[in-house]
Scaffold this active site. Structure first.
Site, PDB file in Angstrom:
ATOM      1  CG  HIS A  28      50.132  28.939  34.250  1.00  0.00           C
ATOM      2  ND1 HIS A  28      49.745  27.976  34.786  1.00  0.00           N
ATOM      3  CD2 HIS A  28      51.549  28.866  34.132  1.00  0.00           C
ATOM      4  CE1 HIS A  28      50.695  26.985  35.380  1.00  0.00           C
ATOM      5  NE2 HIS A  28      51.762  27.761  34.767  1.00  0.00           N
ATOM      6  CG  ASN A  29      44.244  35.421  33.974  1.00  0.00           C
ATOM      7  OD1 ASN A  29      44.808  36.112  33.098  1.00  0.00           O
ATOM      8  ND2 ASN A  29      43.023  34.971  34.213  1.00  0.00           N
ATOM      9  CG  HIS A  71      43.595  39.269  31.456  1.00  0.00           C
ATOM     10  ND1 HIS A  71      43.936  40.368  30.710  1.00  0.00           N
ATOM     11  CD2 HIS A  71      43.326  38.147  30.731  1.00  0.00           C
ATOM     12  CE1 HIS A  71      43.202  40.080  29.452  1.00  0.00           C
ATOM     13  NE2 HIS A  71      43.076  38.668  29.652  1.00  0.00           N
ATOM     14  CE  LYS A  72      42.399  35.147  38.686  1.00  0.00           C
ATOM     15  NZ  LYS A  72      42.026  33.960  39.394  1.00  0.00           N
ATOM     16  CG  ASP A  96      40.001  29.674  43.844  1.00  0.00           C
ATOM     17  OD1 ASP A  96      40.309  29.138  42.712  1.00  0.00           O
ATOM     18  OD2 ASP A  96      39.060  29.149  44.102  1.00  0.00           O
ATOM     19  CE1 TYR A 154      30.293  34.056  34.686  1.00  0.00           C
ATOM     20  CE2 TYR A 154      32.325  33.487  35.751  1.00  0.00           C
ATOM     21  CZ  TYR A 154      31.217  33.217  35.212  1.00  0.00           C
ATOM     22  OH  TYR A 154      31.239  31.735  35.076  1.00  0.00           O
ATOM     23  CG  ASP A 155      35.169  42.042  35.314  1.00  0.00           C
ATOM     24  OD1 ASP A 155      34.952  41.636  36.296  1.00  0.00           O
ATOM     25  OD2 ASP A 155      36.321  42.470  35.022  1.00  0.00           O
ATOM     26  CE  LYS A 207      38.423  43.695  37.573  1.00  0.00           C
ATOM     27  NZ  LYS A 207      38.626  42.876  36.409  1.00  0.00           N
ATOM     28  CG  HIS A 267      36.449  40.405  43.420  1.00  0.00           C
ATOM     29  ND1 HIS A 267      36.498  41.153  42.298  1.00  0.00           N
ATOM     30  CD2 HIS A 267      36.891  39.078  42.947  1.00  0.00           C
ATOM     31  CE1 HIS A 267      36.613  40.471  41.381  1.00  0.00           C
ATOM     32  NE2 HIS A 267      37.089  39.320  41.550  1.00  0.00           N
TER      33      HIS A 267
END
EC number: 3.6.1.66
Length: 197
Positions: free
Chosen positions: A8-9, A11-12, A67, A152-153, A177, A182
């Site tokens: 539901h993010n 940004h992702k 995840d 945490y970026d 980025k 990752h």
């Protein structure tokens, strides 16, 4: 063609769409609007599969689930799977970052090594399942820097920067980025699987 990202993010979703577009411009990543499953796995892979299975079952589409988290060596790999909830169940990114910095306050720079992990699962409506992992090594700054990214970026300094340059991911452009992260590293391994959809 659509593939649902089990989050539901927003940004992702945006980040995944930009990564996917580089190799599969015909593939549209859509957000998940269904119920959140209980993420009771003890590894990134278990939680990614839980989310991807739920999203695929709910939508009838192939589903991706990420995840991910930050693993700090001196903390034995924590926050790890608890990265989003490090300061409590509210998923407060600012509080998570502040708590982690406080826990590392007396840790000298040589011992602040950490890495971001992204584990991406893909589950198809037919029941095929695959998991890939991307690892982004670096270390943690003593205070936040930059306004880019999220989570945490602003305190993560990736390895491999030019000599004399030590920027946090919060100081990276979105393009920088996406090229190094990752998730990008995990997606490189995922791309051949997406080609089969």
């Amino acid at each position: 063609m659509k593939v649902v990202l089990a989050t539901h993010n927003p940004h992702k979703v945006a980040e995944f769409q930009q990564i996917v577009a580089a190799t599969r411009p015909d593939l549209e990543v859509v957000g998940y609007d269904g119920p959140e499953p209980v993420e009771d796995g003890i590894t990134f892979a278990e939680n990614a599969l839980i989310k991807a299975r739920a999203a695929s079952a709910h939508t009838g589409l192939a589903a991706l689930a990420d995840d991910s988290g930050i693993c700090v060596d001196v903390l034995g790999g924590s926050p790890g799977v608890f990265s989003a909830y490090w300061a409590g169940q509210k998923k407060d990114a600012a509080a998570n970052l502040e708590l982690l910095l406080d826990q590392l306050r007396d840790i000298a720079d040589p011992h602040r090594s950490a890495h971001f992990i992204s584990t991406i699962a893909i589950v198809t409506p037919e029941g095929a399942e695959h998991v890939v992992v991307g690892d982004w090594p670096g270390r943690l700054a003593t205070e936040p820097s930059g306004v880019g990214g999220f989570g945490y970026d602003p305190i993560f300094i990736p390895d491999g920067q030019p000599a004399g340059v030590e920027r946090t991911v919060g100081e990276f452009t979105a393009e920088e980025k996406q090229a190094q992260s990752h998730r990008a590293r995990a997606f490189e391994k995922l791309a051949p699987l997406l080609a089969t959809l």
